[in-house]
Design an enzyme around this catalytic site. Sequence first.
Site, PDB file in Angstrom:
ATOM      1  N   ARG A 186     -29.306  -6.441   7.787  1.00 39.60           N
ATOM      2  CA  ARG A 186     -29.403  -7.326   8.954  1.00 39.60           C
ATOM      3  C   ARG A 186     -29.521  -6.480  10.218  1.00 39.60           C
ATOM      4  O   ARG A 186     -29.232  -5.289  10.217  1.00 39.60           O
ATOM      5  CB  ARG A 186     -28.187  -8.269   9.009  1.00 39.60           C
ATOM      6  CG  ARG A 186     -28.363  -9.431   8.064  1.00 39.60           C
ATOM      7  CD  ARG A 186     -27.179 -10.362   8.042  1.00 39.60           C
ATOM      8  NE  ARG A 186     -26.109  -9.862   7.187  1.00 39.60           N
ATOM      9  CZ  ARG A 186     -24.985 -10.512   6.934  1.00 39.60           C
ATOM     10  NH1 ARG A 186     -24.774 -11.687   7.475  1.00 39.60           N
ATOM     11  NH2 ARG A 186     -24.063 -10.000   6.140  1.00 39.60           N
TER      12      ARG A 186
ATOM     13  N   TYR B  62     -32.613 -19.453   0.458  1.00 39.41           N
ATOM     14  CA  TYR B  62     -31.379 -19.469   1.260  1.00 39.41           C
ATOM     15  C   TYR B  62     -31.304 -20.731   2.110  1.00 39.41           C
ATOM     16  O   TYR B  62     -30.326 -21.479   2.041  1.00 39.41           O
ATOM     17  CB  TYR B  62     -31.363 -18.217   2.147  1.00 39.41           C
ATOM     18  CG  TYR B  62     -30.103 -18.021   2.953  1.00 39.41           C
ATOM     19  CD1 TYR B  62     -28.933 -17.553   2.357  1.00 39.41           C
ATOM     20  CD2 TYR B  62     -30.095 -18.263   4.321  1.00 39.41           C
ATOM     21  CE1 TYR B  62     -27.780 -17.356   3.108  1.00 39.41           C
ATOM     22  CE2 TYR B  62     -28.945 -18.062   5.077  1.00 39.41           C
ATOM     23  CZ  TYR B  62     -27.780 -17.608   4.471  1.00 39.41           C
ATOM     24  OH  TYR B  62     -26.651 -17.406   5.226  1.00 39.41           O
TER      25      TYR B  62
ATOM     26  N   LYS C 169     -36.734 -18.204  17.717  1.00 41.62           N
ATOM     27  CA  LYS C 169     -35.577 -18.239  18.618  1.00 41.62           C
ATOM     28  C   LYS C 169     -34.402 -18.942  17.940  1.00 41.62           C
ATOM     29  O   LYS C 169     -34.601 -19.767  17.047  1.00 41.62           O
ATOM     30  CB  LYS C 169     -35.922 -18.936  19.936  1.00 41.62           C
ATOM     31  CG  LYS C 169     -36.552 -20.302  19.806  1.00 41.62           C
ATOM     32  CD  LYS C 169     -36.949 -20.783  21.198  1.00 41.62           C
ATOM     33  CE  LYS C 169     -37.550 -22.167  21.208  1.00 41.62           C
ATOM     34  NZ  LYS C 169     -38.806 -22.342  20.519  1.00 41.62           N
TER      35      LYS C 169
HETATM   36  P1  NAD Z   1     -21.837 -10.868   2.592  1.00 36.60           P
HETATM   37  O1  NAD Z   1     -23.076 -10.649   1.810  1.00 36.60           O
HETATM   38  O2  NAD Z   1     -21.142  -9.693   3.193  1.00 36.60           O
HETATM   39  O3  NAD Z   1     -20.760 -11.666   1.748  1.00 36.60           O
HETATM   40  C1  NAD Z   1     -21.062 -12.516   0.686  1.00 36.60           C
HETATM   41  C2  NAD Z   1     -20.054 -12.276  -0.415  1.00 36.60           C
HETATM   42  O4  NAD Z   1     -20.300 -13.196  -1.477  1.00 36.60           O
HETATM   43  C3  NAD Z   1     -20.160 -10.880  -1.009  1.00 36.60           C
HETATM   44  O5  NAD Z   1     -18.884 -10.324  -1.164  1.00 36.60           O
HETATM   45  C4  NAD Z   1     -20.825 -11.115  -2.370  1.00 36.60           C
HETATM   46  O6  NAD Z   1     -20.504 -10.123  -3.315  1.00 36.60           O
HETATM   47  C5  NAD Z   1     -20.307 -12.491  -2.720  1.00 36.60           C
HETATM   48  N1  NAD Z   1     -21.161 -13.248  -3.629  1.00 36.60           N
HETATM   49  C6  NAD Z   1     -22.503 -13.450  -3.529  1.00 36.60           C
HETATM   50  N2  NAD Z   1     -22.932 -14.247  -4.525  1.00 36.60           N
HETATM   51  C7  NAD Z   1     -21.835 -14.566  -5.265  1.00 36.60           C
HETATM   52  C8  NAD Z   1     -21.610 -15.354  -6.426  1.00 36.60           C
HETATM   53  N3  NAD Z   1     -22.626 -15.979  -7.034  1.00 36.60           N
HETATM   54  N4  NAD Z   1     -20.352 -15.448  -6.921  1.00 36.60           N
HETATM   55  C9  NAD Z   1     -19.317 -14.808  -6.318  1.00 36.60           C
HETATM   56  N5  NAD Z   1     -19.470 -14.047  -5.224  1.00 36.60           N
HETATM   57  C10 NAD Z   1     -20.706 -13.923  -4.695  1.00 36.60           C
HETATM   58  O7  NAD Z   1     -22.225 -11.927   3.735  1.00 36.60           O
HETATM   59  P2  NAD Z   1     -21.369 -12.531   4.933  1.00 36.60           P
HETATM   60  O8  NAD Z   1     -22.064 -12.215   6.188  1.00 36.60           O
HETATM   61  O9  NAD Z   1     -19.946 -12.176   4.782  1.00 36.60           O
HETATM   62  O10 NAD Z   1     -21.570 -14.090   4.676  1.00 36.60           O
HETATM   63  C11 NAD Z   1     -20.556 -14.890   4.086  1.00 36.60           C
HETATM   64  C12 NAD Z   1     -21.000 -16.341   4.065  1.00 36.60           C
HETATM   65  O11 NAD Z   1     -21.244 -16.797   5.405  1.00 36.60           O
HETATM   66  C13 NAD Z   1     -22.290 -16.591   3.292  1.00 36.60           C
HETATM   67  O12 NAD Z   1     -22.187 -17.817   2.601  1.00 36.60           O
HETATM   68  C14 NAD Z   1     -23.336 -16.697   4.370  1.00 36.60           C
HETATM   69  O13 NAD Z   1     -24.415 -17.506   3.971  1.00 36.60           O
HETATM   70  C15 NAD Z   1     -22.549 -17.329   5.504  1.00 36.60           C
HETATM   71  N6  NAD Z   1     -23.158 -17.000   6.805  1.00 36.60           N
HETATM   72  C16 NAD Z   1     -23.003 -15.765   7.350  1.00 36.60           C
HETATM   73  C17 NAD Z   1     -23.617 -15.476   8.555  1.00 36.60           C
HETATM   74  C18 NAD Z   1     -23.459 -14.129   9.233  1.00 36.60           C
HETATM   75  O14 NAD Z   1     -24.092 -13.892  10.266  1.00 36.60           O
HETATM   76  N7  NAD Z   1     -22.637 -13.221   8.751  1.00 36.60           N
HETATM   77  C19 NAD Z   1     -24.396 -16.445   9.191  1.00 36.60           C
HETATM   78  C20 NAD Z   1     -24.544 -17.680   8.586  1.00 36.60           C
HETATM   79  C21 NAD Z   1     -23.907 -17.958   7.398  1.00 36.60           C
HETATM   80  N1  UDP Z   2     -34.791  -7.376  12.585  1.00 44.07           N
HETATM   81  C1  UDP Z   2     -35.400  -6.272  13.152  1.00 44.07           C
HETATM   82  N2  UDP Z   2     -35.175  -5.048  12.587  1.00 44.07           N
HETATM   83  C2  UDP Z   2     -34.349  -4.862  11.522  1.00 44.07           C
HETATM   84  C3  UDP Z   2     -33.719  -5.998  10.959  1.00 44.07           C
HETATM   85  C4  UDP Z   2     -33.969  -7.254  11.511  1.00 44.07           C
HETATM   86  O1  UDP Z   2     -36.157  -6.372  14.128  1.00 44.07           O
HETATM   87  O2  UDP Z   2     -34.182  -3.709  11.089  1.00 44.07           O
HETATM   88  C5  UDP Z   2     -35.025  -8.702  13.200  1.00 44.07           C
HETATM   89  C6  UDP Z   2     -35.465  -9.777  12.239  1.00 44.07           C
HETATM   90  O3  UDP Z   2     -36.865  -9.755  12.060  1.00 44.07           O
HETATM   91  C7  UDP Z   2     -34.980 -11.031  12.948  1.00 44.07           C
HETATM   92  C8  UDP Z   2     -33.719 -10.579  13.673  1.00 44.07           C
HETATM   93  O4  UDP Z   2     -33.801  -9.165  13.738  1.00 44.07           O
HETATM   94  O5  UDP Z   2     -35.920 -11.448  13.911  1.00 44.07           O
HETATM   95  C9  UDP Z   2     -32.432 -10.973  12.953  1.00 44.07           C
HETATM   96  O6  UDP Z   2     -32.559 -10.553  11.608  1.00 44.07           O
HETATM   97  P1  UDP Z   2     -31.367 -10.626  10.562  1.00 44.07           P
HETATM   98  O7  UDP Z   2     -31.918 -10.197   9.253  1.00 44.07           O
HETATM   99  O8  UDP Z   2     -30.188  -9.916  11.101  1.00 44.07           O
HETATM  100  O9  UDP Z   2     -30.942 -12.160  10.529  1.00 44.07           O
HETATM  101  P2  UDP Z   2     -31.747 -13.556  10.500  1.00 44.07           P
HETATM  102  O10 UDP Z   2     -33.228 -13.306  10.564  1.00 44.07           O
HETATM  103  O11 UDP Z   2     -31.346 -14.158   9.211  1.00 44.07           O
HETATM  104  O12 UDP Z   2     -31.260 -14.235  11.691  1.00 44.07           O
END
Ligand code: NAD
Ligand code: UDP
Length: 309
Positions: free
Chosen positions: A186, A145, A274
């Site tokens: 998450r 990722y 962090k």
């Molecule tokens: P999500 O998993 O809910 O959404 C991702 C969507 O992409 C899903 O609908 C999935 O079916 C689709 N998808 C995955 N692989 C695919 C492929 N190969 N072809 C077509 N569709 C595909 O996640 P989200 O939280 O909505 O995240 C959306 C975007 O934002 C992602 O690119 C993620 O990396 C980015 N992002 C999200 C967060 C967050 O906190 N939500 C943080 C940083 C970045």
């Molecule tokens: N985390 C946790 N319990 C859970 C899921 C996640 O303590 O059931 C923690 C995880 O280890 C991380 C933080 O919460 O430190 C955020 O995790 P998440 O998977 O939401 O996102 P990311 O690590 O990608 O920021």
Amino acid sequence: MKTALVTGGAGFLGSHLCDVLIKDHKVICVDNLFTGSAKNVEHLMKHPHFKFIKHDIITPLEIDEKIDFIYNLACPASPVHYQFNAIRTVKANVLGTMNMLGLAKKHKARILQASTSEVYGDPLEHPQKETYRGNVSTISVRSCYDEGKRCAETLMFDYHRQNKVDIRVVRIFNTYGPRMALNDGRVVSNFIVQALKNEPITVYGDGSQTRSFCYVSDLIDGIVKMMHQDYIGPVNLGNQDEYTVLELAQKIIKLSSSSSKIVYKPLPEDDPIKRRPDITLAKQKLGWKPTTPVDEGLKKTIEWFKEHV
Ligand code: NAD
Ligand code: UDP
């Protein structure tokens, strides 16, 4: 009316983005439904300006009608899901982003890439500014990722320099809200589901690691603002209020009046210690900052989960 194509449009963020765009665009939602769900866009399916295409962006996509904007969000975002098939995650970020850049080039469309705070890895600079180059492992379970998203940013800038593609890059920090999948894995969705079921809240490690949580409507507002101004990025989008994971667990227990107890589980490999965005650039370039306090956003999210758990 301009046409916007949203990859990952049936996911958590993508479906909220489609809801906003449909007000003044034709919207083409492209999704392979891996982590997303048709339910997230069910209410849009009959809209005359909405089209859903089930497609995996790992393979090229041909669209006949003229596209003006591409929002590239397709990629599983939860560590549980992006590690499920790590090679596919790399493909979605590298091949998928190349395919969408090819489409943007052909249509002369502006393309926005949903990058991530994960490009900073386990950051040695705090809070993280866009100029920080990151502390990322090339070989850990998170690399598919983190490095996939880093390469996607590289591709965006190379297509911009070499092929004059009109790009925008945002780095999204942890975002939460309604429509996160119940099994998303998450932290916010896990804790809320556990709290509503009065089951143990699974804190990984000692819970002292920090994250900053942005409510979904604030984030979508930032993404749309980014698309419609001149600066190409990258620009951080996130909330600056930083909490330990333990504080988050306690907050969710309180806000949902749950009788859940906290249990401690092993910290996942390479879990960043962090994370907090510096959003000075977003304020300057987009006039954007989040406005939803975490307690308010969590309350709204808990209400939504109550109806779906
Ligand atoms: P999500 O998993 O809910 O959404 C991702 C969507 O992409 C899903 O609908 C999935 O079916 C689709 N998808 C995955 N692989 C695919 C492929 N190969 N072809 C077509 N569709 C595909 O996640 P989200 O939280 O909505 O995240 C959306 C975007 O934002 C992602 O690119 C993620 O990396 C980015 N992002 C999200 C967060 C967050 O906190 N939500 C943080 C940083 C970045
Ligand atoms: N985390 C946790 N319990 C859970 C899921 C996640 O303590 O059931 C923690 C995880 O280890 C991380 C933080 O919460 O430190 C955020 O995790 P998440 O998977 O939401 O996102 P990311 O690590 O990608 O920021």
